[in-house]
Enzyme design. Sequence first.
Site, PDB file in Angstrom:
ATOM      1  N   SER A 134       1.103   2.362 -11.937  1.00  0.00           N
ATOM      2  CA  SER A 134      -0.435   2.384 -11.899  1.00  0.00           C
ATOM      3  C   SER A 134      -1.087   3.031 -13.351  1.00  0.00           C
ATOM      4  O   SER A 134      -0.418   2.239 -14.358  1.00  0.00           O
ATOM      5  CB  SER A 134      -0.723   3.059 -10.570  1.00  0.00           C
ATOM      6  OG  SER A 134      -2.240   3.121 -10.548  1.00  0.00           O
ATOM      7  N   HIS A 280      -0.457  -1.295  -3.344  1.00  0.00           N
ATOM      8  CA  HIS A 280      -0.191  -0.609  -4.429  1.00  0.00           C
ATOM      9  C   HIS A 280       0.669   0.377  -4.677  1.00  0.00           C
ATOM     10  O   HIS A 280       1.454   0.613  -5.628  1.00  0.00           O
ATOM     11  CB  HIS A 280      -1.650  -0.030  -4.746  1.00  0.00           C
ATOM     12  CG  HIS A 280      -1.889   0.655  -6.113  1.00  0.00           C
ATOM     13  ND1 HIS A 280      -1.663  -0.239  -7.296  1.00  0.00           N
ATOM     14  CD2 HIS A 280      -2.066   2.038  -6.676  1.00  0.00           C
ATOM     15  CE1 HIS A 280      -1.820   0.618  -8.358  1.00  0.00           C
ATOM     16  NE2 HIS A 280      -2.060   1.897  -8.124  1.00  0.00           N
TER      17      HIS A 280
END
Length: 299
Positions: A134, A280
Amino acid sequence: MVLANLFDSNSSFKVILCIISTHFWRKSLGLARIIGKLPHQVLGQFMILNFEHTPAQNATQAPVVLIHGLFGSIGNLGVIARALQENRDTIQVDVRNHGHSGRSAEMNFKDLAQDILDTLEHLQIDQFSVIGHSMGGKIAMELANLAKDRLQQLVVLDMAPYAYQENHHDEIFKALMAVQNGQAENRQQATEIMQQYIKEPMVNQFLLRSFQKGQWLFNVDALYANYANILDWNEISAWPQPALFIRGGRSGYLTQAAQVEALQKQFPLATLKTIEHAGHWLHAEQPQLVIEEIKSYLN
């Protein structure tokens, strides 16, 4: 929804268990050291991050640096670090304004990447590889720009070299600030405040890992002030080496045509892999599949 960004809605509780369990695997913790100052202060832009350096059992390849994402901390990629420690030294870090690393009002990807280089200089490490998730993936990509002659291999988890437009963290910031302004003294008090803003228990539990002695370990004010910088991205020159990008099949961070095109332009030799049935937090939801892809690339 908040959950869609920190956790995929179909993720199981093992995401939290994976993150929390890394706390008990720490071996060689390097405390935050800021030259000429006490911890959590900065001298100019030079910062040595809080790090965990674990020597390999039989080091045959360059050390690998593992970098967590927004609101994360040093052990978030611990499941990957442990899988690589047989033949690689691993260095896990708290990035600037997170965990036990220094605090600063300045926060952009050049600074964040330079902090990694300053820390490696402190450890007397020249050549290295990097894995980032991320926001940590953007830091890793910036290292390909700042340290082309030192970076050997690059792995990015669920992030594109792209300026994102969506603000997904309003409610999280409201919750963090409410806890901060409410002067909560313990996690129970903090939880009661956060539940007014964030309804997903897993998100609250993840964030509360960074709440100790009545304080957030991340610098809430600085993260909020620099949130536009965290979403942003300045295009870099093409990195002429093979790289590995892994995305979650249920995540939206690396699916749009513009995001994939940005990846191909700046990392033309990259391979893009997809982990199905993962969001994610792909490394917590499907750790073995992610580790297999990383090992295949690194080796």
